[in-house]
Every structure is written in C-alpha cells, then in structure tokens.
Design an enzyme around this catalytic site. Structure first.
Site, PDB file in Angstrom:
ATOM      1  N   LYS A 221     -66.541 -63.662  42.186  1.00  9.01           N
ATOM      2  CA  LYS A 221     -67.381 -62.613  41.613  1.00  9.01           C
ATOM      3  C   LYS A 221     -68.752 -63.139  41.179  1.00  9.01           C
ATOM      4  O   LYS A 221     -68.989 -64.343  41.082  1.00  9.01           O
ATOM      5  CB  LYS A 221     -66.653 -61.938  40.449  1.00  9.01           C
ATOM      6  CG  LYS A 221     -65.566 -60.978  40.936  1.00  9.01           C
ATOM      7  CD  LYS A 221     -65.096 -60.047  39.840  1.00  9.01           C
ATOM      8  CE  LYS A 221     -64.278 -58.901  40.422  1.00  9.01           C
ATOM      9  NZ  LYS A 221     -63.792 -57.985  39.388  1.00  9.01           N
ATOM     10  N   ARG A 255     -55.737 -61.330  41.142  1.00 12.02           N
ATOM     11  CA  ARG A 255     -56.210 -60.677  42.375  1.00 12.02           C
ATOM     12  C   ARG A 255     -57.192 -61.627  43.059  1.00 12.02           C
ATOM     13  O   ARG A 255     -58.255 -61.934  42.509  1.00 12.02           O
ATOM     14  CB  ARG A 255     -56.871 -59.345  42.033  1.00 12.02           C
ATOM     15  CG  ARG A 255     -57.335 -58.545  43.231  1.00 12.02           C
ATOM     16  CD  ARG A 255     -57.933 -57.212  42.787  1.00 12.02           C
ATOM     17  NE  ARG A 255     -58.363 -56.404  43.914  1.00 12.02           N
ATOM     18  CZ  ARG A 255     -59.581 -56.475  44.472  1.00 12.02           C
ATOM     19  NH1 ARG A 255     -60.484 -57.335  43.972  1.00 12.02           N
ATOM     20  NH2 ARG A 255     -59.886 -55.714  45.495  1.00 12.02           N
TER      21      ARG A 255
END
Length: 285
Positions: A221, A255
C-alpha cells in the site's frame, strides 16, 4: 473462534487471505488476473502456498473508469461459482461495498463479504445476515468509495477506528451475522494519510483488545511506499515488516499479494511468541 465457510480457526491462529483482482486496472498487478484462466491459476497457486481465503474483487479501490454494479457482478459472480466448484473447501471472500453484488456472489457460493468502504451501503450487512456469511467491517474515515483522502484529520485516529469498526460489527451482530464470522479492519490508506496508517499499525493491539478478530490489508500500500519512498513494485519488504509487527500485536487475518512470503513471516512470529519451530535439530546431534 473464527468461523468462515467450512473452516474454524483458533483465537491466535493466523489466516492468509490472497488477493485475486478481476479488474483490468488494479494498482499492483495491472490486470494480470482479469481473464479467467490466469485468475484460476492464481487461486491454485495461492491455495498451494497456504492461503485459506481467496478475496475476489471486481472494482479497483482507487479512482478510475466507472464500474457499474452490473459490470462488477459480471466480473465476479461466475468466477466465484467456478472457484467454489474447483476448490470446495477454500473460503471465498468478495471485496465489494454494494448489497446487490453481495447478494449475487452469496448466491454463487461466497462465504465472506469484505466491505472495505465502511458500511457505505448498509444493506450489505443485511445480505451477510440473510445468507449467514461472514463480514469484514472496515474503517474508511467516511470516504466515498474509490476516492483518495485529502487533508483528512482525526483528533485520535485509533479512537475513530474503534468507534466505527466496533459499531459496524455490533450492528452486523444485531442484524444476525454470526458473531464468530465478523472481523474488523483498521483500513490502512482508506480515509487516512501515511501517518494515520502508521499510528493505526502501532496501536493495533487496541483493536485486538476489543475481542473482535482483526484483519489487516497492508500489501504494497501507499503508506508503505511513502514511508520507504519506494514505488509499488518495491514495497514487499516494507509490507512484510509491517506484517510482522501486526502479527506480534495480535492481528489474525492478512490480505496479501505475496502468500508464501507472508506465511513464512507469520510462522516465524508465531514461533517467537512461543509456538513450535518446524524442525529443531541444532545442538541436539
């Protein structure tokens, strides 16, 4: 106890959720699993590497070309059915914020609805309750789906995360979603700047202390990229470091894009915390 699909997991048992994007413009893999066969190959590889959950998404999280509910369903529903046929024991999650898509994928065999946008469609929790499937309750800072934060501020970011996620979890429970199938997610990057996401990670034990299983979606991210000043393809090391910290603080579900590497990190943290190593020969010969 965490119960998803046919599987049950102990309180401290880490669980890997592998990302399979059914989008032509995903930020990390750039559409590598948009077509059926590469996507199914990705599922097979992820399961072989130790993923217990497959998270299927039909819309990229960031801004881009509009994707209608009909198109999102077209990208995900048939694929869910095929994954269920080929992998009957795997837990199938669908990353969606829309109740109508949630209903369609549950009909096709999904076990879990991953609502990354913080309950923006309250009907999604109702769908989870009606089908008896799991639900991820995420903090998105009130952001609209597929928008980026702009000068967002919090008096106390973790206090806001706890208020929102626990509130969503309690609402889901009241609607009839099984308690053992509800998770909370701090929503790294969603409605947050990099400092917010770092603080959320540092204080993750406060989420764990609520008693709800905590899911983290850290993989490659922007907060990792900005912290290390690395482009998307060079964020794996930072992601794995953040994964180790999150595991030590008690997160349960991860995840990820890199399944095998994440499994090694989680196994190592578990062993340091008091678990058993895979082998123990050193000093015994």
């Amino acid at each position: 106890m965490l119960r998803l699909g046919r599987r049950q997991f102990g309180t401290h048992e880490p669980v890997i959720m592998a990302i399979v994007n059914r989008t032509p413009d995903s930020f990390y893999d750039q559409g590598a699993t948009f077509r059926d066969e590469p996507a199914l190959a990705r599922v097979e590889q992820a399961v072989a590497e130790g993923a217990e959950i497959i998270d299927i998404g039909g819309v990229k999280a960031g801004p881009g070309e509009e994707v209608t509910a009909e198109e999102e369903a077209r990208r995900t529903v048939g694929f869910v059915a095929e994954v269920r046929r080929r992998f009957p024991d795997v837990i199938i999650s669908v990353d969606t914020w829309r109740a109508e898509v949630g209903e369609a994928v549950c009909e096709a065999g999904a076990d879990l609805l991953n609502d990354a946008w913080g309950g923006v469609d309250p009907g999604l929790a109702e769908v989870a309750a009606r089908y008896g499937v799991g639900l991820v309750c995420t903090h998105a800072g009130g952001a609209a789906p597929r928008t980026r934060p702009h000068r967002i501020e919090y008096d106390d970011v973790m206090a806001d995360i706890l208020d929102v996620t626990v509130g969503l979890a309690e609402r889901a429970l009241a609607l009839g979603v099984p308690r053992e199938s509800i998770m909370i997610d701090p929503g790294h990057d969603f409605g947050k700047n990099t400092r917010h996401s770092l603080e959320a990670t540092r204080r993750l034990d406060e989420m764990v202390a609520t008693g709800w299983p905590v899911l983290v979606s850290l993989s490659n991210k922007d907060f990792v990229g900005e912290t290390l000043d690395r482009p998307v393809k060079e964020r794996v090391v930072g992601t794995l470091a953040t994964t180790a910290v999150s595991a030590w603080l008690g997160a349960q579900v991860y995840r990820v894009h890199e399944v095998a590497e994440t499994r090694q990190v989680l196994d190592m943290v578990s062993a340091i915390a008091g678990g058993r190593p895979a082998v123990a020969r050193r000093g015994l010969a």
